[in-house]
Design an enzyme around this catalytic site. Structure first.
Site, PDB file in Angstrom:
ATOM      1  CG  LEU A   1      11.075 -16.834  -3.107  1.00  0.00           C
ATOM      2  CD1 LEU A   1      10.717 -16.739  -1.627  1.00  0.00           C
ATOM      3  CD2 LEU A   1      11.572 -15.456  -3.581  1.00  0.00           C
TER       4      LEU A   1
ATOM      5  CB  THR B   1     -11.820  -9.540  -5.765  1.00  0.00           C
ATOM      6  OG1 THR B   1     -11.823  -9.412  -4.344  1.00  0.00           O
ATOM      7  CG2 THR B   1     -11.425 -10.950  -6.116  1.00  0.00           C
TER       8      THR B   1
ATOM      9  CG  ASP C   1      -2.306   0.263   0.932  1.00  0.00           C
ATOM     10  OD1 ASP C   1      -2.554   1.001  -0.037  1.00  0.00           O
ATOM     11  OD2 ASP C   1      -3.170  -0.274   1.621  1.00  0.00           O
TER      12      ASP C   1
ATOM     13  CG  HIS D   1       0.440   1.672  -9.259  1.00  0.00           C
ATOM     14  ND1 HIS D   1       0.178   1.276  -7.966  1.00  0.00           N
ATOM     15  CD2 HIS D   1      -0.720   2.230  -9.704  1.00  0.00           C
ATOM     16  CE1 HIS D   1      -1.072   1.592  -7.650  1.00  0.00           C
ATOM     17  NE2 HIS D   1      -1.637   2.178  -8.686  1.00  0.00           N
TER      18      HIS D   1
ATOM     19  N   GLY E   1      -0.106   5.264  -4.527  1.00  0.00           N
ATOM     20  CA  GLY E   1      -0.825   6.460  -4.965  1.00  0.00           C
ATOM     21  C   GLY E   1      -0.364   7.684  -4.193  1.00  0.00           C
TER      22      GLY E   1
END
Ligand code: FPP
Length: 230
Positions: free
Chosen positions: A113, A48, A2, A19, A5
């Site tokens: 990994l 979603t 998060d 991003h 933006g």
């Protein structure tokens, strides 16, 4: 992951720029996880609920994902990383799925990994799907309802066969789980940081891991039982 933006806004740039720089954090965190010998890393790249974002942002994210996969394939092969995808792959644009499938197939035998990309992922939806599959098996007489236990449910999640996460990190100052690995993270240590994802690099990751290492994991037992003091 998060804070992309806000990171962009603070610099007078459009959200997509956040991003884009966030992809650099992804690269650094994956590299560090590999260096540390971490067995499984799951990145919540697209929920979603994220489909509700402006079409231009969704399109940009899918484009970034596609170019990340294309540019990282050789690196993943070289560094023994196995890519997996958790989420509703059927909702992802076909041109992205094509690259995704290719990277998954070409890294399938790597065992250094496991890198899970959570794409169009929602935990409640994942649990509902697992419950539906178990109910169908009951109806077909393959299993008895009493046989449904923790393991049976876990075996029907996208993460079947993988260990539960030990540590869950959320950047960007939010203190929520936002429908992420709700079943799997039952005993995970939660770590919340104000650091915005584009600034979350190796040092920040190591700080989170050191914090985790200082926690006492009791899994319902007493502190004395865990330390053997009693
Ligand atoms: C949340 O921050 C971030 C996302 C919805 C996308 C995360 C995607 C990337 C880091 C890049 C693509 C991923 C890979 C694996 C290559 P936000 O946009 O909600 O930030 P805000 O809370 O500051 O608005």
């Amino acid at each position: 992951m998060d804070g992309n933006g806000r990171w962009a806004k603070q610099r007078g740039k459009i959200r997509v720029m956040g991003h884009k720089v966030g992809v650099e954090s992804v690269q650094e965190i994956v590299r560090t996880a590999r260096e540390l010998g971490i067995k499984v890393l799951t990145l919540y790249a697209f929920s979603t609920e994220n489909w509700k974002r402006p079409a231009m942002e969704v399109q940009a994210l899918m484009g970034l994902l596609k170019s990340y996969l294309e540019s990282e394939l050789a690196n993943m092969v070289e560094n023994n990383v196995s890519l997996r995808c958790i989420g509703q792959q059927q909702r992802i644009p076909p041109e992205v799925v094509k690259v995704l499938d290719r990277v998954i197939a070409e890294t399938a035998n790597n065992d250094g990994l496991i890198l899970n990309l959570a794409l169009s992922y929602g935990s409640r939806n994942e649990i509902i799907q697992a419950v539906q599959a178990l109910a169908a098996e009951c109806l077909q007489g393959k299993i008895r309802p009493e046989a449904i236990n923790d393991q049976a449910l876990a075996d029907h999640l996208y993460t079947a066969g993988q260990p539960d996460p030990d540590l869950l990190i959320r950047t960007g100052g939010e203190a929520r789980l936002s429908n992420f690995l709700l079943w799997q993270a039952s005993y995970a240590e939660l770590y919340f940081t104000e650091t915005l994802w584009p600034d979350f690099r190796k040092d920040a990751f190591l700080t989170a891991i050191i914090d985790f290492q200082q926690r006492q994991r009791r899994f319902g037992r007493t502190g004395e039982q865990v330390t053997g003091a009693e």
